[in-house]
Structure formats: structure tokens, C-alpha cells
Enzyme design. Structure first.
Site, PDB file in Angstrom:
ATOM      1  N   SER A 128       0.848  -1.191   0.000  1.00 55.79           N
ATOM      2  CA  SER A 128       0.000   0.000   0.000  1.00 55.79           C
ATOM      3  C   SER A 128       0.879   1.235   0.000  1.00 55.79           C
ATOM      4  O   SER A 128       2.025   1.186   0.470  1.00 55.79           O
ATOM      5  CB  SER A 128      -0.876   0.004   1.258  1.00 55.79           C
ATOM      6  OG  SER A 128      -1.507   1.253   1.434  1.00 55.79           O
ATOM      7  N   TYR A 157      -1.166  -0.581  10.306  1.00 52.80           N
ATOM      8  CA  TYR A 157      -1.356  -0.941   8.905  1.00 52.80           C
ATOM      9  C   TYR A 157      -0.142  -0.509   8.080  1.00 52.80           C
ATOM     10  O   TYR A 157       0.388  -1.281   7.273  1.00 52.80           O
ATOM     11  CB  TYR A 157      -2.636  -0.285   8.372  1.00 52.80           C
ATOM     12  CG  TYR A 157      -2.925  -0.604   6.930  1.00 52.80           C
ATOM     13  CD1 TYR A 157      -3.546  -1.802   6.581  1.00 52.80           C
ATOM     14  CD2 TYR A 157      -2.603   0.294   5.915  1.00 52.80           C
ATOM     15  CE1 TYR A 157      -3.824  -2.104   5.254  1.00 52.80           C
ATOM     16  CE2 TYR A 157      -2.874   0.004   4.589  1.00 52.80           C
ATOM     17  CZ  TYR A 157      -3.486  -1.197   4.267  1.00 52.80           C
ATOM     18  OH  TYR A 157      -3.758  -1.482   2.953  1.00 52.80           O
TER      19      TYR A 157
END
Length: 181
Positions: free
Chosen positions: A33, A47
Site C-alpha cells: 500500500s 497498517y
């Protein structure tokens, strides 16, 4: 989050790496990501850390498996339209899309096309790379190319940029009717 995003990928590579090595060829593509590169955003630190760790795992696995003909790469998408992003963004979804030089969020099929290319024979020489699909904005909010290969460790930046242009030209010239590129 760490167990799913990082440990899951580690265990998966540990399981399939030897099998692909025995075959003498194979492809592994991890999904990271743009959060791995940012200090803030819609997601939390846990995350971001899991996705950054996944990039390090990708490079290490690429180095370990390359002699056996196995490539390991990652795709790091920016903000992709979907249920989770819409839940996290809430009322800010239009603002988030409009904040992009492209004026929209990415679509899942656009990321799938990058993964499909990394799995193809055309990408047989690419390993240890991260393809960034950032909707025209880098982690600092500056405008950049929509697609950039992860040449963080390359000393000759100009040579790396030429390599990216060659990849983009190859994608444009090669008729891939199955890819929405």
C-alpha cells in the site's frame, strides 16, 4: 493486522517458495500500500508498518529466490475505490477523489492489471521491485508519474527512469487485450 498482512505473506512465501524453486520458475506478487511510504492517512500506524514490512520481505524473498528463477515483487496501490475506503473516508470520499491530479480514486481492475503484468512472461526480468500506483500524488502530496517502479536502491536514477519508460512503452505497444491498461 500484522498477522494478516505481514506474517500471512511470510508464511505463504515460505510455503510456495520451495515448490516454485523446485520447478525452476515462478512468480510471487505481494500487495502492499502507499501507506508504507506515508506518515499519515486514512489508516493507522499498525497498517502502515505491516505494509512497509511487506516491502522489505518482498526484496529479501526476491534476492533469495532469484537464483531458482522465481521472481518476487509488490504492488503498492494508492487509494482504491471500495467498501473499506468508503467506510474510512465517510463524507470525505469526494474530497479524497478530487484531491488527486487524476480527479478520481483508483479502480480494482487497474491494480489487477499491474499484478497480471508482473505474473506475465514480459516481467520475467523484474524482481524485488515495487510498482506504485499513486493516482498522480506521492506520499508528500507532490505530483508524480502515476506509475513508478521501486528503484529506491538504484544509484543511477536516470537509468532507472529510462527503465520505467521502457516498461511503459512495452505495455503500450504490446497488445494485451486481457489487460485494461
Amino acid at each position: 493486522v500484522l498477522a494478516t498482512n505481514l506474517r500471512g505473506a511470510f508464511l505463504g512465501i515460505r510455503a510456495v517458495g520451495p515448490l516454485l524453486s523446485e520447478r525452476g520458475a515462478g512468480r510471487i506478487v505481494n500487495i502492499s500500500s502507499d501507506s508504507a511510504f506515508k506518515g499519515r492517512g486514512l489508516t493507522g500506524a499498525h497498517y502502515a508498518v505491516s505494509k512497509a514490512g511487506l516491502l522489505a520481505l518482498t526484496r529479501r524473498a526476491a534476492a533469495a529466490l532469484a537464483p531458482a528463477g522465481v521472481t518476487v515483487n509488490a504492488v503498492a496501490p494508492g487509494t482504491i475505490d471500495g467498501e473499506t475506503v468508503r467506510e474510512l473516508a465517510g463524507d470525505r470520499i469526494d474530497e479524497l477523489a478530487g484531491d488527486s491530479p487524476l480527479g478520481r480514486l483508483g479502480q480494482p481492475h487497474e491494480i489487477a492489471a499491474l499484478v497480471a503484468w508482473l505474473l506475465s512472461d514480459e516481467a520475467a526480468y523484474v524482481t524485488g521491485a515495487t510498482l506504485l500506483a499513486l493516482r498522480g500524488v506521492n506520499a508528500a502530496g507532490e505530483e508524480v508519474d502515476v506509475l513508478r517502479l521501486g528503484f529506491e536502491d538504484v544509484d543511477d536514477r536516470e537509468a532507472a527512469e529510462v527503465g520505467v519508460l521502457q516498461v511503459l512503452e512495452l505495455l503500450a505497444e504490446h497488445d494485451r487485450g486481457d489487460l485494461p491498461v
